[in-house]
Design an enzyme around this catalytic site. Structure first.
Site, PDB file in Angstrom:
ATOM      1  N   GLY A  91      48.483  -1.664  29.655  1.00  0.00           N
ATOM      2  CA  GLY A  91      48.659  -3.081  29.852  1.00  0.00           C
ATOM      3  C   GLY A  91      50.189  -3.183  29.282  1.00  0.00           C
ATOM      4  N   GLY A 125      53.187  -7.294  27.535  1.00  0.00           N
ATOM      5  CA  GLY A 125      53.620  -5.560  28.286  1.00  0.00           C
ATOM      6  C   GLY A 125      54.292  -5.725  27.657  1.00  0.00           C
ATOM      7  NE  ARG A 175      49.917   6.638  23.716  1.00  0.00           N
ATOM      8  CZ  ARG A 175      49.007   5.767  23.706  1.00  0.00           C
ATOM      9  NH1 ARG A 175      48.614   5.459  22.097  1.00  0.00           N
ATOM     10  NH2 ARG A 175      48.869   5.280  24.229  1.00  0.00           N
ATOM     11  NE  ARG A 182      43.779   5.786  28.507  1.00  0.00           N
ATOM     12  CZ  ARG A 182      44.833   4.968  27.204  1.00  0.00           C
ATOM     13  NH1 ARG A 182      44.396   4.650  26.096  1.00  0.00           N
ATOM     14  NH2 ARG A 182      45.838   5.199  26.934  1.00  0.00           N
ATOM     15  CG  ASP A 251      39.932   0.835  25.728  1.00  0.00           C
ATOM     16  OD1 ASP A 251      38.739   0.818  24.935  1.00  0.00           O
ATOM     17  OD2 ASP A 251      40.855   0.063  24.971  1.00  0.00           O
ATOM     18  CG  ASN A 252      41.740   2.254  21.554  1.00  0.00           C
ATOM     19  OD1 ASN A 252      42.128   2.022  22.512  1.00  0.00           O
ATOM     20  ND2 ASN A 252      42.017   1.755  20.798  1.00  0.00           N
TER      21      ASN A 252
END
Ligand code: AMP
Ligand code: MG
Length: 486
Positions: A91, A125, A175, A182, A251-252
């Site tokens: 996102g 965002g 990153r 994931r 999702d992490n």
């Protein structure tokens, strides 16, 4: 564009089915400025940190210019957030390419805070400077602690003000990850109901992370085993350093076994299994002591997503999945206990070691001892501060432990050497992280941040300079709270 930065980008993710992602460029920002460039990481990726500091480099790190050879895209994924299933996706992040390093390794380069995407839902965002610097500090500290993690190549400010509770400076973090696959990526693709797509995703993940699995007849079972093992090892390492991830949604959780998503995470000072830092974790779902259980729960979601690949017979597939997930606990216990032996200087394993560890933790809890420093005191034979050091039970425990160290072939000296490698001199203490962020965000004073980064770079060096940073916070500063930083 001339490529003097060293970019050597591929875009393998863009060759997966179109439903897995959306092509889009990052949103341009008005006045980008570099505040942190990670030169050592840049070098290891084959990039030139100095070149990235120049205007055309900063333009790439801010999303104003695409890197040569990069095809930017946002990835689709789903996830269980605090137990509830949701459609998510990048996102506020955009994958700008996969850097293939001089030694042939492949790393995702992703801009975080680079504008809205088709998966942004209600969000803007964007990211703000404080949380992006926080991710930079803690992810790099984790790397220095030898814990698998995504890394931080750069933070640039954007010249924008972002509306949160107040107006805050905008920033973009670059990153670096072995991949951004994931558990939630598998949930997303499995939910689409196409076995072909699921197979493509699994093959892709295997190729990137566990190529050895291909030697097996059913390499998807092997893949599941490998991910479970990587997570058991990872979470054990978190527990050993007192790390609370804070938002272990599916999702992490990265398929690679890297720590990902440094939102509300923090390191524990006083030992307490129920420690929670996140302001939104009202029921303590992601408390320190719950992390192994939650990891296993998340891995069960991965196993469910993989069912069609595990066996053609649904019942057999379910049994296989369940069996593998059940193995998480013993695998985790083994990693944790091995790590604890190192922290306590025990060279060989013994049946009673588990009790020795349990009794120490119980005493630390009862006497509100600092987790990291108790192990440091043991390592350097310092007298434990506070009430723990006075406790007759602890004195008894120490006797037991010393006897156990005596069983090493090299005796106490060998124990101490081992302990120095298992017990960090410093962790990113919350009050120190806050101090560094305050300087940077409120007064553009980056000196405390740079000093903290330097101190955290060699946690096993045990230098005199680190002692000041090893001190726990003033009790009046507690309890410490973290926010998701969105
Ligand atoms: P996280 O808590 O960082 O794992 O984020 C959960 C989801 O929210 C992910 O899909 C993020 O990409 C999305 N998200 C977080 N912050 C924002 C934001 N400011 N704008 C848009 N999406 C966001
Ligand atoms: Mg996330």
């Amino acid at each position: 564009m001339e490529n003097h930065f060293g970019f050597n980008l591929d875009n393998s993710y863009s060759r997966l089915p179109a439903s897995f992602f959306s092509y889009l460029d990052p949103t341009p920002v008005p006045a980008p400025e570099a505040v942190c460039i990670n030169d050592k990481l840049a070098t290891s990726l084959g990039l030139d940190g100095q070149a990235l500091r120049q205007d055309d480099g900063v333009a790439i790190l801010a999303g104003n210019q695409n890197p040569p050879g990069g095809v930017p895209l946002a990835q689709a994924y789903a996830g269980h957030q605090f137990g509830h299933f949701t459609m998510l996706g990048d996102g506020r992040a955009i994958l700008i390419g996969e850097q293939v390093t001089p030694s042939g390794q492949r790393y995702d380069l992703q801009l975080k805070g680079s504008g809205r995407t088709p998966y942004s839902r209600g969000g803007d965002g964007k990211s703000t400077l404080g949380p992006m610097l926080r991710e930079y500090i803690i992810s790099e500290a984790m790397y220095a602690l030898k814990i698998p993690t995504t890394r931080s190549l750069a933070v640039v400010t954007t010249g924008e003000k972002i509306q949160r509770e107040t107006l805050l400076p905008g920033a973009v973090l670059t990153r670096v990850a072995a991949s951004h696959l994931r558990v939630g990526t598998f949930q997303y693709v499995a939910g689409r109901g196409s076995e072909k797509e699921l197979r493509l995703l699994a093959d892709y993940a295997i190729e990137r992370h566990f190529p050895g699995a291909k030697a097996e007849t059913n390499w998807y079972i092997r893949f599941l085993k490998e991910v479970i093992d990587a997570q058991a090892s990872l979470v054990a390492q978190w527990m050993l350093v007192g790390f609370v991830h804070g938002v272990m949604n599916t999702d992490n959780m990265a398929i690679s076994g890297e720590t990902i998503d440094y939102g509300p995470c923090a390191f524990m000072d006083t030992f307490d299994p129920s420690t929670v830092f996140s302001s939104i974790d009202h029921h303590g779902r992601y408390a320190y002591a719950n992390q192994p259980t939650i990891a296993a729960w998340n891995l069960a979601r991965l196993a469910e997503s993989l069912l069609p690949l595990l066996d053609p017979d649904p019942e057999t597939a379910r049994e296989i999945g369940q069996h593998e997930v059940e193995r998480f606990a013993s695998s985790y216990d083994r990693y944790y206990l091995d790590g604890m032996r190192r922290k306590l200087g025990l060279k060989k394993s013994e049946q009673a070691d588990k009790d020795l560890v349990r009794d120490l933790l119980q005493l630390m809890y009862e006497h509100k001892a600092d987790y990291t420093n108790t192990f440091l005191d043991l390592t350097f034979e310092g007298s434990s501060q506070g009430v723990l050091g006075q406790s007759p039970d602890f004195i008894q425990w120490k006797k037991r432990w010393k006897e156990r160290c005596g069983q090493n072939e090299g005796g106490w000296e060998e124990a101490q050497e081992l302990m120095k490698t298992g017990n960090p001199a410093v962790i990113p203490r919350n009050h120190r992280v806050e101090e560094a962020l305050r300087g940077a965000v409120q007064s553009s004073d980056y000196a405390p941040l740079r000093k903290l980064l330097r101190i955290l770079e060699h946690p096993f060096a045990h230098t005199p300079e680190q002692r000041e940073f090893a001190k726990p916070p003033d009790p009046s500063a507690l309890p410490y709270r973290t926010f998701c930083g969105t």
